[in-house]
Motif scaffolding. Structure first.
Motif, PDB file in Angstrom:
ATOM      1  N   HIS A  37      -3.953  -0.309  -7.711  1.00 32.13           N
ATOM      2  CA  HIS A  37      -3.927   0.401  -6.343  1.00 32.13           C
ATOM      3  C   HIS A  37      -4.981   1.762  -6.527  1.00 32.13           C
ATOM      4  O   HIS A  37      -5.613   2.068  -5.740  1.00 32.13           O
ATOM      5  CB  HIS A  37      -2.584   0.858  -5.800  1.00 32.13           C
ATOM      6  CG  HIS A  37      -2.638   0.801  -4.243  1.00 32.13           C
ATOM      7  ND1 HIS A  37      -3.527  -0.047  -3.477  1.00 32.13           N
ATOM      8  CD2 HIS A  37      -2.793   1.951  -3.379  1.00 32.13           C
ATOM      9  CE1 HIS A  37      -3.367   0.063  -2.180  1.00 32.13           C
ATOM     10  NE2 HIS A  37      -3.077   1.557  -2.331  1.00 32.13           N
ATOM     11  N   VAL A  60      -8.213   0.736  -6.031  1.00 33.28           N
ATOM     12  CA  VAL A  60      -8.687   0.632  -4.484  1.00 33.28           C
ATOM     13  C   VAL A  60      -8.814   2.038  -3.823  1.00 33.28           C
ATOM     14  O   VAL A  60      -9.686   2.440  -3.094  1.00 33.28           O
ATOM     15  CB  VAL A  60      -7.612  -0.018  -3.945  1.00 33.28           C
ATOM     16  CG1 VAL A  60      -7.491  -0.180  -2.546  1.00 33.28           C
ATOM     17  CG2 VAL A  60      -7.220  -1.471  -4.548  1.00 33.28           C
ATOM     18  N   ALA A 112     -12.283   3.770  -2.209  1.00 39.03           N
ATOM     19  CA  ALA A 112     -12.052   3.941  -0.819  1.00 39.03           C
ATOM     20  C   ALA A 112     -12.626   5.751  -0.645  1.00 39.03           C
ATOM     21  O   ALA A 112     -13.257   5.986   0.249  1.00 39.03           O
ATOM     22  CB  ALA A 112     -10.605   3.914  -0.118  1.00 39.03           C
ATOM     23  N   ALA A 163       1.356   2.196  -0.093  1.00 37.94           N
ATOM     24  CA  ALA A 163       1.203   2.069   1.343  1.00 37.94           C
ATOM     25  C   ALA A 163      -0.003   2.286   2.114  1.00 37.94           C
ATOM     26  O   ALA A 163      -0.358   1.944   3.091  1.00 37.94           O
ATOM     27  CB  ALA A 163       2.458   2.697   2.184  1.00 37.94           C
ATOM     28  N   TRP A 164      -1.003   2.899   1.218  1.00 33.10           N
ATOM     29  CA  TRP A 164      -2.339   3.415   1.750  1.00 33.10           C
ATOM     30  C   TRP A 164      -3.192   2.162   1.714  1.00 33.10           C
ATOM     31  O   TRP A 164      -3.476   1.446   0.486  1.00 33.10           O
ATOM     32  CB  TRP A 164      -2.847   4.632   1.018  1.00 33.10           C
ATOM     33  CG  TRP A 164      -2.082   5.659   1.373  1.00 33.10           C
ATOM     34  CD1 TRP A 164      -1.005   6.245   1.004  1.00 33.10           C
ATOM     35  CD2 TRP A 164      -2.809   7.040   1.492  1.00 33.10           C
ATOM     36  NE1 TRP A 164      -0.531   7.691   1.189  1.00 33.10           N
ATOM     37  CE2 TRP A 164      -1.762   8.145   1.371  1.00 33.10           C
ATOM     38  CE3 TRP A 164      -4.114   7.597   1.884  1.00 33.10           C
ATOM     39  CZ2 TRP A 164      -1.938   9.487   1.804  1.00 33.10           C
ATOM     40  CZ3 TRP A 164      -4.428   8.881   2.219  1.00 33.10           C
ATOM     41  CH2 TRP A 164      -3.287   9.805   2.199  1.00 33.10           C
ATOM     42  N   THR A 165      -3.845   1.753   2.636  1.00 34.89           N
ATOM     43  CA  THR A 165      -4.946   0.827   2.813  1.00 34.89           C
ATOM     44  C   THR A 165      -6.364   1.538   2.407  1.00 34.89           C
ATOM     45  O   THR A 165      -6.221   2.664   2.503  1.00 34.89           O
ATOM     46  CB  THR A 165      -5.082  -0.030   3.916  1.00 34.89           C
ATOM     47  OG1 THR A 165      -5.411   1.044   5.046  1.00 34.89           O
ATOM     48  CG2 THR A 165      -3.782  -0.572   4.114  1.00 34.89           C
ATOM     49  N   ALA A 166      -7.351   1.021   2.102  1.00 36.80           N
ATOM     50  CA  ALA A 166      -8.460   1.473   1.921  1.00 36.80           C
ATOM     51  C   ALA A 166      -9.010   2.118   3.279  1.00 36.80           C
ATOM     52  O   ALA A 166      -9.639   3.409   3.146  1.00 36.80           O
ATOM     53  CB  ALA A 166      -9.720   0.506   1.734  1.00 36.80           C
ATOM     54  N   ASP A 167      -8.771   1.504   4.466  1.00 33.47           N
ATOM     55  CA  ASP A 167      -9.115   2.242   5.850  1.00 33.47           C
ATOM     56  C   ASP A 167      -8.304   3.688   5.894  1.00 33.47           C
ATOM     57  O   ASP A 167      -8.749   4.581   6.396  1.00 33.47           O
ATOM     58  CB  ASP A 167      -8.844   1.434   6.871  1.00 33.47           C
ATOM     59  CG  ASP A 167      -9.651   0.126   6.974  1.00 33.47           C
ATOM     60  OD1 ASP A 167     -10.783   0.438   6.541  1.00 33.47           O
ATOM     61  OD2 ASP A 167      -9.454  -0.700   7.827  1.00 33.47           O
ATOM     62  N   ASP A 168      -6.878   3.557   5.543  1.00 34.02           N
ATOM     63  CA  ASP A 168      -6.269   4.792   5.437  1.00 34.02           C
ATOM     64  C   ASP A 168      -7.000   6.116   4.499  1.00 34.02           C
ATOM     65  O   ASP A 168      -6.953   7.109   5.176  1.00 34.02           O
ATOM     66  CB  ASP A 168      -4.745   4.654   5.096  1.00 34.02           C
ATOM     67  CG  ASP A 168      -4.033   3.760   5.946  1.00 34.02           C
ATOM     68  OD1 ASP A 168      -4.371   3.583   7.018  1.00 34.02           O
ATOM     69  OD2 ASP A 168      -2.967   3.035   5.238  1.00 34.02           O
TER      70      ASP A 168
END
Length: 414
Positions: free
Chosen positions: A306, A309, A313, A389-394
């Motif tokens: 992650h 990722v 980002a 819990a962080w997405t790339a968008d986050d």
């Protein structure tokens, strides 16, 4: 968010694994000013509802004690006595580390600094050569106050000054003899960097050709299997001795272990006592290390994946925000820790990060530090359980908010 070591940077100066000050940093001001700044950073980190890494440096002491007490029954029996000078749970931890690393034996040490001083001193006696070849950015050279020479009578030489581990050719062709080659895996101050597996094996073989022994500074060795595509036993198997830390990747309270041949480990225990490392009771650190081995070690490959990722980002977020130049180093992180570089002064970056944490409860970065040419700053990022819990968008959204807080004309200035 900073690394487990450098999580302390949000509390004070940039620190290394031992908490030593390192590198250029902001002027701390008067003692009262620095205490106030530390309190503000701590409050922001504790109050954040979103973070990439909930460092144990930010957890209240009572919570840490309660968590350790709650976990202990899973690792020690209900009637088990506290350890006395390293028996009991400490001995069980030593056996487990030896098993995990595929070594004959292991010894618990209160600090990694002591563990490595002792290991290298023992090897100097056995090889008849007190010269250690290592990187100038390695921990003993940067964070130990000259202990090599002052305490252990060792001398260091540097096969390379490049921000990476030495190559086989550099080791093979180095003009001076040395008794031990010490490799820090990963090399933290260069950006948590690792060589490729074939390169590492070749470097070790080059040392062997020179009749040198090989010691791994594996403070973060636990993080390395994903990059190398090899199990811990195979990685550790390249070296004659390996040091590992319990409070960095594994989130323990403190402590380290030295693993290797049984005869050398027994000698190291004698020197451990001479160096003042034979503590009366060490069960809290030992239990916390066993907890970390059981609960955190299996999660590290997920964190590494992650982190890549998050790194992608971050890079995309800075580009979208119009930052004139940025760098994530390494571009594809080798572990779950990496560096971010930006063309702003550390004061502006640190204030933007702190303001974001205070006002939005999103803790993206810790403190920043001036390194390299004027106007360039660096911070360290660690991705652990909460970061999953962080997405790339986050991440991209958090970057946009962070950049919004930077001074419009602040590039290359403080």
């Amino acid at each position: 968010m900073t690394s487990n070591d450098a999580a302390q940077t949000s509390l004070g100066h940039r620190t290394g694994p031992s908490g030593d000050a390192s590198g250029a940093s902001e002027d701390p001001g008067t003692p009262d000013e620095e205490r106030n700044a530390q309190a503000r950073r701590l409050a922001a980190a504790r109050g954040a509802t979103r973070t990439l890494n909930r460092s144990h440096a930010h957890v209240p002491l009572t919570e840490r004690l309660s968590a350790l007490a709650a976990a202990a029954p899973g690792f020690v029996g209900p009637e088990e006595a506290v350890d006395i000078y390293g028996n009991g749970v400490v001995a069980a931890l030593e056996d487990e580390v030896a098993r995990l690393l595929g070594k004959e034996a292991a010894a618990f040490f209160p600090t990694g600094t002591m563990a490595q001083q002792v290991a290298l001193r023992c090897w100097a006696g056995r090889t008849g050569n007190a010269t250690v070849a290592l990187h100038p950015m390695a921990h003993p050279e940067v964070h130990e106050g000259g202990a090599f020479g002052a305490v252990s009578g060792l001398r260091s030489v540097h096969p390379t000054t490049e921000p990476r581990l030495p190559t086989a050719e550099e080791v093979r062709d180095f003009p001076e003899p040395f008794g031990t080659l010490m490799l820090e895996l990963p090399l933290r101050d260069a950006g948590f960097v690792l060589p490729e597996w074939e390169e590492l094996a070749a470097v070790v073989e080059a040392a062997r050709e020179r009749d040198a022994v090989v010691h791994f500074d594996g403070a973060r060795l636990w993080e390395c299997p994903t990059h190398f595509g090899r199990p811990l036993t195979e990685i550790a198997g390249l070296a004659d001795t390996v040091y590992v830390s319990f409070y960095k990747s594994l989130e323990g309270l403190s402590g380290a272990a030295l693993a290797g041949p049984r005869t050398l480990v027994e000698e190291a225990k004698v020197w451990r006592h001479r160096y003042g490392g034979q503590l009366f009771q060490q069960f809290p650190a030992a239990v916390s290390a066993l907890v970390g081995i059981d609960r955190v070690l299996p999660r590290l490959p997920v964190y590494v994946a992650h982190a890549r990722v998050v790194a992608d980002a971050l890079r995309a977020g800075f580009a979208a925000a119009g930052v004139p130049w940025s760098r994530v180093h390494p571009e594809r992180p080798h572990t779950h820790q990496f560096q971010v570089w930006l063309p702003y002064g550390p004061e502006a970056l640190s204030e933007a990060a702190l303001g974001q944490a205070e006002e939005t409860k999103t803790h993206l970065f810790g403190r920043w530090f001036a390194e390299g040419p004027p106007g360039l700053s660096v911070t360290e990022v660690t991705v652990t359980e909460e970061g999953l819990a962080w997405t790339a968008d986050d991440v991209r959204e958090a970057v946009a908010e962070f950049v919004r807080r930077l001074p419009a004309a602040g590039a290359r200035r403080g």
